[in-house]
Design a protein around this motif. Structure first.
Motif, PDB file in Angstrom:
ATOM      1  N   GLY A 178       0.936  -1.163   0.119  1.00  0.00           N
ATOM      2  CA  GLY A 178      -0.214  -0.053   0.032  1.00  0.00           C
ATOM      3  C   GLY A 178       0.871   1.213  -0.103  1.00  0.00           C
ATOM      4  O   GLY A 178       0.287   2.415   0.183  1.00  0.00           O
ATOM      5  N   ALA A 179       2.156   1.094  -0.213  1.00  0.00           N
ATOM      6  CA  ALA A 179       2.909   2.440  -0.090  1.00  0.00           C
ATOM      7  C   ALA A 179       2.685   3.267  -1.355  1.00  0.00           C
ATOM      8  O   ALA A 179       2.195   3.019  -2.431  1.00  0.00           O
ATOM      9  CB  ALA A 179       4.339   2.172  -0.428  1.00  0.00           C
ATOM     10  N   ASP A 180       2.672   4.623  -0.912  1.00  0.00           N
ATOM     11  CA  ASP A 180       2.247   5.648  -1.956  1.00  0.00           C
ATOM     12  C   ASP A 180       3.350   5.607  -2.982  1.00  0.00           C
ATOM     13  O   ASP A 180       4.766   5.968  -2.548  1.00  0.00           O
ATOM     14  CB  ASP A 180       2.071   6.944  -1.245  1.00  0.00           C
ATOM     15  CG  ASP A 180       1.967   8.151  -2.505  1.00  0.00           C
ATOM     16  OD1 ASP A 180       1.808   7.854  -3.325  1.00  0.00           O
ATOM     17  OD2 ASP A 180       1.581   9.276  -2.023  1.00  0.00           O
ATOM     18  N   PRO A 181       3.113   5.397  -4.503  1.00  0.00           N
ATOM     19  CA  PRO A 181       4.388   5.231  -5.338  1.00  0.00           C
ATOM     20  C   PRO A 181       4.886   6.528  -5.408  1.00  0.00           C
ATOM     21  O   PRO A 181       6.202   6.891  -5.763  1.00  0.00           O
ATOM     22  CB  PRO A 181       3.626   4.866  -6.563  1.00  0.00           C
ATOM     23  CG  PRO A 181       2.195   4.761  -6.281  1.00  0.00           C
ATOM     24  CD  PRO A 181       2.092   4.971  -4.921  1.00  0.00           C
ATOM     25  N   MET A 182       4.430   7.626  -5.009  1.00  0.00           N
ATOM     26  CA  MET A 182       5.017   9.056  -4.950  1.00  0.00           C
ATOM     27  C   MET A 182       5.248   9.679  -3.494  1.00  0.00           C
ATOM     28  O   MET A 182       5.588  10.681  -3.322  1.00  0.00           O
ATOM     29  CB  MET A 182       3.976  10.000  -5.631  1.00  0.00           C
ATOM     30  CG  MET A 182       3.620   9.793  -6.930  1.00  0.00           C
ATOM     31  SD  MET A 182       4.945   9.716  -8.058  1.00  0.00           S
ATOM     32  CE  MET A 182       4.965  11.560  -8.808  1.00  0.00           C
ATOM     33  N   GLY A 183       5.324   8.489  -2.664  1.00  0.00           N
ATOM     34  CA  GLY A 183       5.666   8.957  -1.201  1.00  0.00           C
ATOM     35  C   GLY A 183       7.350   8.702  -0.886  1.00  0.00           C
ATOM     36  O   GLY A 183       7.515   7.764  -1.535  1.00  0.00           O
ATOM     37  N   PRO A 184       7.347   8.666   0.292  1.00  0.00           N
ATOM     38  CA  PRO A 184       8.799   8.482   0.861  1.00  0.00           C
ATOM     39  C   PRO A 184       9.148   6.839   1.044  1.00  0.00           C
ATOM     40  O   PRO A 184      10.244   6.431   1.040  1.00  0.00           O
ATOM     41  CB  PRO A 184       8.895   9.081   2.160  1.00  0.00           C
ATOM     42  CG  PRO A 184       7.720   9.272   2.566  1.00  0.00           C
ATOM     43  CD  PRO A 184       6.753   9.407   1.463  1.00  0.00           C
ATOM     44  N   ASP A 185       7.947   6.157   1.044  1.00  0.00           N
ATOM     45  CA  ASP A 185       8.102   4.483   1.328  1.00  0.00           C
ATOM     46  C   ASP A 185       8.422   3.974  -0.009  1.00  0.00           C
ATOM     47  O   ASP A 185       8.875   2.688   0.037  1.00  0.00           O
ATOM     48  CB  ASP A 185       6.983   4.021   2.038  1.00  0.00           C
ATOM     49  CG  ASP A 185       6.916   4.253   3.415  1.00  0.00           C
ATOM     50  OD1 ASP A 185       7.775   4.799   3.877  1.00  0.00           O
ATOM     51  OD2 ASP A 185       5.657   4.447   4.033  1.00  0.00           O
ATOM     52  N   ASN A 186       8.045   4.375  -1.221  1.00  0.00           N
ATOM     53  CA  ASN A 186       8.510   3.629  -2.494  1.00  0.00           C
ATOM     54  C   ASN A 186       9.999   3.696  -2.508  1.00  0.00           C
ATOM     55  O   ASN A 186      10.775   4.590  -2.002  1.00  0.00           O
ATOM     56  CB  ASN A 186       8.008   4.384  -3.825  1.00  0.00           C
ATOM     57  CG  ASN A 186       7.821   3.622  -4.876  1.00  0.00           C
ATOM     58  OD1 ASN A 186       8.297   2.497  -4.689  1.00  0.00           O
ATOM     59  ND2 ASN A 186       7.458   4.239  -5.991  1.00  0.00           N
TER      60      ASN A 186
END
Ligand code: SF4
Length: 662
Positions: free
Chosen positions: A51-59
């Motif tokens: 569920g990580a946001d692809p445009m967020g820090p977890d990607n």
């Protein structure tokens, strides 16, 4: 690390804390995943949270050369970008050649992975030319906003080494952007340029001279010289005018119910003489090229005389010199000039077939100069030409249907073949101006924003614009577009690829017939095992770092033997193919974990021939996609309703830990 042939370590770069960490990988990873795509899939599966946001820090954004890259082999100069795709919401990967691919290996790593986000634009600099490794995240303010060519030039002057960077499209977070080296070799698909942009990572700049230890360097060299001799056979024939000869032959074969097998030997001559665009005229004539946003037909809307203006000899005339990626003896690339217009230059990259078709045939545009210009604009900005052309065609259809008007387009007449309007709109997409902002993320996002029934003109699979090969001509492409975890891709498998790669002769022990009955391609049941075999081989090769064209030159490339000589493994062909199966299953498991289900990547009914075309080489054809997809899923042991890989199969592939996460 006990094994030879790899460094056994990857580099983690935290863009938020600006810190570096080296991670040693167990030998077992290499046997199971090789390098490149496979190793990238393993590291991302383990480290990108569900569920990580692809445009967020977890990607995580990773770059990996193949296992064979930077070793004494041929056609192995590829680097793979991996991460979660912001375009499809699932697994993302994309690769490119050029001069950059060996750089990461030469820096002493088998991959570099970025996590977190930087607040300000930075570039990664690694100097591995001295015993003490130097690694820095440097300020990139002076190159932010610069195009890929200028960025590379500036950073090379500043640091030396090899450069991979994003342009304006990636900086402006276009979901159809990629990363570029040498001013025009681009890892364009999956929208990973936007991930690099949102992380504010402008470039990787690497210089190094590290080498991997080879298990048996003599054996590798012997294998390579044998291959090189076979590869060079028959090149005297590349002097022939193949573009015109084939276009003439296809004029006949497109009208009878059989064709000559796509022989690798012939394909090699075309690639050498023209590059991939050498196939443009005959692909147009036989129905491979989609026309007029997939609703037209070449025979009626874009006849041979028009196709020849943007294909083979027309392009070759403007070529100044050949371009070879690292370790490539073929050189399908070229450096050309643009003689007219705003982008006059004597060093633009020769467009690929995908680009001449998406920016030409698909738009009914036979003005070669405009295609070169748009191709150049995409290279400079780092935008995917397939998606750019597909999106312009979508806009033209909307304009014709009255969904978009001159008020929306800022006065542009988006009529079919109006090259200057398409150039202007592409510029707006790159800069995200006006309607260009609506279109900058590809057709799925644009059609959602525009509404008014525009969805029916949006040709994509899971958000990825379809490549320039019509499934109504070769249903293998349609299947690959729909079932691969990176949907809408043309180099996973197809009947064409299987023939030019000699899959039947090389992997199935068949002799292969020189004549192919067309109806064979339109049998829809019992094809799963065959296409699964093609997939396993493709992903094995993607992990080895192979350029797919190296497999299509008919010279029995010793890819299995090279790896055994490199590593000392002595693995069998079937064990290597099992590696390909494991990688494909892991990519599918990634998507399943993200909640992606089989129907999410369905290709449009129009592209399946529903309704069928009334004219042209593909007239009257309707594909039975359901049978094709069902057989393919069964061949891989994926549940046809949910897409979940079976537990039993995953365990047999050694994916017990991964299975526990589904
Ligand atoms: S065949 Fe073309 S794409 Fe492949 S490595 Fe050679 S130049 Fe690059």
């Amino acid at each position: 690390m006990e094994m030879k042939g790899a460094h056994g370590r990857i580099l983690w770069v935290d863009l938020h804390s600006k810190s570096f960490r080296e991670e040693q990988l167990p030998d077992e990873y290499y046997k199971k995943y090789l390098g490149g795509l496979g190793l990238g899939a393993k590291v991302c599966f383990d480290n990108i949270p569900k569920g990580a946001d692809p445009m967020g820090p977890d990607n995580i954004l990773g770059f990996l050369p193949g296992l064979l890259t930077a070793t004494p082999t041929f056609f192995t100069g590829r680097v793979m970008a991996v991460g979660k795709s912001p375009l499809t919401g699932g697994w993302g990967d994309s690769n490119c050649g050029g001069s950059f691919p060996p750089a990461i290996k030469q820096a002493g790593f088998d991959g570099i992975f970025f996590k977190g986000m930087s607040e300000k634009p930075v570039y990664l600099f690694i100097d591995a030319t001295t015993p003490a490794l130097k690694m820095e995240l440097r300020d990139a303010a002076h190159v932010w906003g610069r195009d890929t060519e200028a960025t590379e030039e500036i950073l090379k002057k500043e640091c030396g080494g090899k450069v991979l960077c994003i342009g304006e499209a990636g900086e402006k977070l276009s979901l159809v952007s990629g990363m570029v080296c040498d001013g025009g070799r681009i890892a364009a698909r999956s929208g990973l340029g936007a991930v690099m942009g949102v992380k504010k990572l402008k470039a990787l700049v690497i210089k190094g001279n590290r080498k991997v230890d080879l298990h048996d360097s003599d054996a590798m060299k012997k294998l390579s010289s044998g291959f090189h001799k076979r590869f060079n056979r028959g090149f005297v024939l590349s002097k022939l005018n193949w573009g015109v000869i084939l276009a003439g032959l296809v004029k006949f074969f497109a009208r009878v119910p059989f064709s000559i097998r796509n022989e690798a030997f012939l394909w090699k001559q075309i690639l050498r003489r023209y590059g991939t665009a050498g196939g443009g005229a005959f692909a147009n004539e036989d129905g491979d090229s989609p026309v007029r946003n997939w609703r037209g037909s070449s025979w009626r809307d874009f006849p041979m005389r028009r196709a020849l203006r943007i294909s083979d000899n027309s392009i070759r005339k403007l070529e100044k010199k050949k371009f070879n990626c690292f370790a490539c003896p073929l050189g399908c690339g070229g450096i050309m000039e643009i003689r007219e217009g705003r982008f006059k230059t004597d060093r633009t990259h020769k467009p690929e077939y995908e680009s001449t078709t998406s920016l030409g045939t698909l738009l009914l545009n036979d003005d070669l100069n405009s295609i070169l210009e748009m191709n150049h604009m995409c290279n400079l900005s780092g935008m995917d030409t397939i998606s750019a052309g597909g999106t312009l065609a979508f806009a033209a259809d909307c304009f014709e249907a009255g969904i978009l008007t001159e008020k929306d387009t800022g006065g542009l007449q988006l009529r079919w073949g109006n090259a200057s309007a398409f150039i202007a709109l592409l510029g707006m997409m790159i800069r995200r101006e006006g309607l260009g902002d609506v279109l900058a993320d590809g057709v799925r996002v644009a059609s959602k924003k525009i509404g008014k029934g525009s969805e029916k003109y949006a040709i994509h699979a899971g958000g990825q614009e379809l490549p320039m090969h019509d499934p109504r001509f070769d249903p293998g492409y349609g299947l690959a577009y729909e079932v691969d975890p990176t949907p809408g891709r043309h180099k996973i498998f197809s009947y064409f690829n299987a023939e030019t790669m000699n899959i039947d002769r090389m992997l199935m022990g068949k002799t292969g017939s020189p004549v192919v009955l067309d109806r064979e391609k339109f049998i829809y049941t019992g094809r799963g095992e065959f296409f699964a075999l093609c997939t396993k081989f493709t992903h094995f090769c993607n992990s080895a770092g192979m350029c797919v064209f190296g497999l299509e030159v008919g010279a029995d490339i010793p890819v299995f033997d090279w790896i055994n000589a490199l590593t000392g493994w002595n693995m069998s062909r079937d064990e290597f193919l099992k590696t390909g199966e494991r990688i494909q299953t892991l990519r599918q498991a990634f998507n399943y974990r993200e909640g992606i289900r089989p129907g999410d990547f369905r290709i449009p009914e129009l592209v399946c021939g529903n309704p069928p075309l009334a004219h042209g080489p593909n007239r009257g054809r309707t594909l039975d996609m359901k049978s094709l997809v069902t057989d393919y899923y069964k061949a891989f042991g994926w549940d046809t309703a949910s897409g979940r890989p079976s537990g039993e199969r995953m365990r047999a592939l050694g994916l017990e830990r991964e299975e526990a996460q589904l």
